[in-house]
Design an enzyme around this catalytic site. Structure first.
Site, PDB file in Angstrom:
ATOM      1  CB  SER A 110       1.229   1.683  -0.122  1.00  0.00           C
ATOM      2  OG  SER A 110      -0.084   2.887   0.707  1.00  0.00           O
ATOM      3  CG  HIS A 159       5.256  -0.138  -0.744  1.00  0.00           C
ATOM      4  ND1 HIS A 159       4.992  -0.368  -1.515  1.00  0.00           N
ATOM      5  CD2 HIS A 159       3.693  -0.159  -0.277  1.00  0.00           C
ATOM      6  CE1 HIS A 159       3.926  -0.703  -2.134  1.00  0.00           C
ATOM      7  NE2 HIS A 159       3.101  -0.509  -0.788  1.00  0.00           N
ATOM      8  CE  LYS A 210       2.972  -3.954  -1.569  1.00  0.00           C
ATOM      9  NZ  LYS A 210       2.195  -4.245  -2.607  1.00  0.00           N
TER      10      LYS A 210
END
Ligand SMILES: Cc1ncc(COP(=O)(O)O)c(C=O)c1O
Length: 375
Positions: free
Chosen positions: A180, A208, A235
């Protein structure tokens, strides 16, 4: 000391270290907005809304429809009476996306990591965790009461060596697949091999992983240990929530054991409906186009980089703060990330790109970053 004195002392310590932080409100839909306190117009390069789905019309419409049908909150935990049809539908869709038998929802990605690591960790388990794993993995390891061995960053040989010390304990390897704060990727194929050799369970946090790596994982029922794929709805999917996808035997165990699933209110129906609509986009031709656009943005800023998280490591904390302030003067919001979030001497500007950025916005950022680097 009194509680007040203690709290004041703690705060003074953080301030003296130059590490005091406070949230700043950004009045925005998508990357462009007005930043408090003075309402300065900025383009944000700080969000994990990688495909811009937080404000996609069909995502927003799905959330509205769920609000109208089921109201604002779920009212209780999933196992009590908080489970709505949209939760189960989303779990089926997430499992299909990840190629696993089943998926189980958690209120956040953080809670998913806590739930998985406390359920599968324990005194008879050796957990091997990459040194740059996310805070929620670190906390999950602590709560699991397992011995935790920290592996050197993206080093499968070290993981192998650590697992060799497991003795009679079961091994569990946990890693972010995209880190991250660095935006680099884990060697998933190598880790799969290492885990297969040791009969270890591999837990992947794909929070991610919008541009991959998209691991070609074995059939969830193949082999003894298998893989658990953790993800977040907050996300790429533009909503809020987390999940673990795995073979049914594992997800059933999570439902019965994971305290961050059992003792917490079910996600809001609106969030789950939004994520469900977002997932349909992610898996469509539109999703392909959004990822292509995001990849092109990454190429503009750092050719060949594997993810939309681009660290610009300046090292020194003050230089990093000055760099962020300079970009802000030019209307670009890029957070300065400093210790304790990253190791000492590796302070950085953390750029997060989104398909919602325009090419002009990304070009302006690349020019400004190049000017900073030239000093
Ligand atoms: C790698 C990683 N895992 C888990 C999380 C937690 O996800 P969530 O924000 O959904 O709690 C984050 C970030 O927030 C993350 O970066």
């Amino acid at each position: 000391v009194s509680w007040r004195e203690w709290a004041d002392g703690e705060a003074a310590g953080i301030r003296d270290a130059g590490q005091w932080r406070a949230p700043r409100d950004l009045d925005a839909v998508g990357p462009e907005g007005k930043l408090a306190p003075d309402g300065r117009p900025v383009v944000s390069f700080a969000s994990n809304d990688y495909l811009g789905l937080t404000h996609h019309p069909s995502v927003v419409a799905a959330a509205h429809a769920a609000l109208d049908r089921w109201g604002a909150g779920s009212g209780s935990a999933r196992l009590i009476v908080g489970s709505r049809p949209v939760h189960s539908e989303l779990e089926r869709a997430l499992a299909a996306w990840k190629g696993t038998e089943r998926a189980v929802l958690f209120p956040t990605g953080f809670a998913a990591n806590l739930g998985v690591l406390t359920t599968f960790g324990g005194p008879d388990v050796l957990v091997v965790s990459d040194e740059l794993n996310h805070a929620s993995i670190i906390d999950g390891c602590r709560l699991a009461r397992a011995e935790c061995a920290v592996a050197r960053h993206v080093d499968p040989e070290h993981v192998d060596a650590l697992l060799a010390n497991a003795g009679s304990r079961r091994g569990l390897v946990v890693t972010d697949t995209v880190f991250s704060m660095d935006g680099d990727v884990a060697p998933v194929a190598d880790l799969l091999d290492v885990c297969a050799r040791h009969g270890a369970l591999l837990v992947l946090d794909e929070a991610h992983a919008v541009l991959g790596p998209d691991p070609d994982l074995p059939d969830p029922d193949a082999g003894d240990a298998g893989v658990i794929r953790i993800g977040t709805l907050s996300k790429t999917l533009g909503a809020l929530g987390g999940f673990a996808a795995a073979r049914g035997a594992y997800t059933d165990l999570l439902v019965n054991r994971a305290r961050s699933y059992i003792f917490t209110t079910a996600s809001t129906p609106a969030d789950s409906a939004a994520a469900l609509a977002a997932l349909a986009i992610v898996r469509s031709a539109e999703g392909d186009a959004l990822r292509d656009r995001l990849r092109a943005h990454v190429e503009q800023v750092r050719p060949g980089h594997p993810s939309p998280i681009i660290p610009v490591v300046l090292g020194d904390e003050r230089a990093t703060l000055a760099g962020a302030a300079e970009l802000l003067e030019q209307g670009m919001l890029v957070p300065a990330i400093r210790p304790p979030t990253v190791p000492d001497g590796t302070s950085r500007l953390r750029v997060a790109l989104s398909a919602a950025h325009s090419s002009e916005q990304v070009r302006a950022l690349a020019t400004a970053l190049a000017a900073l680097a030239d000093r």
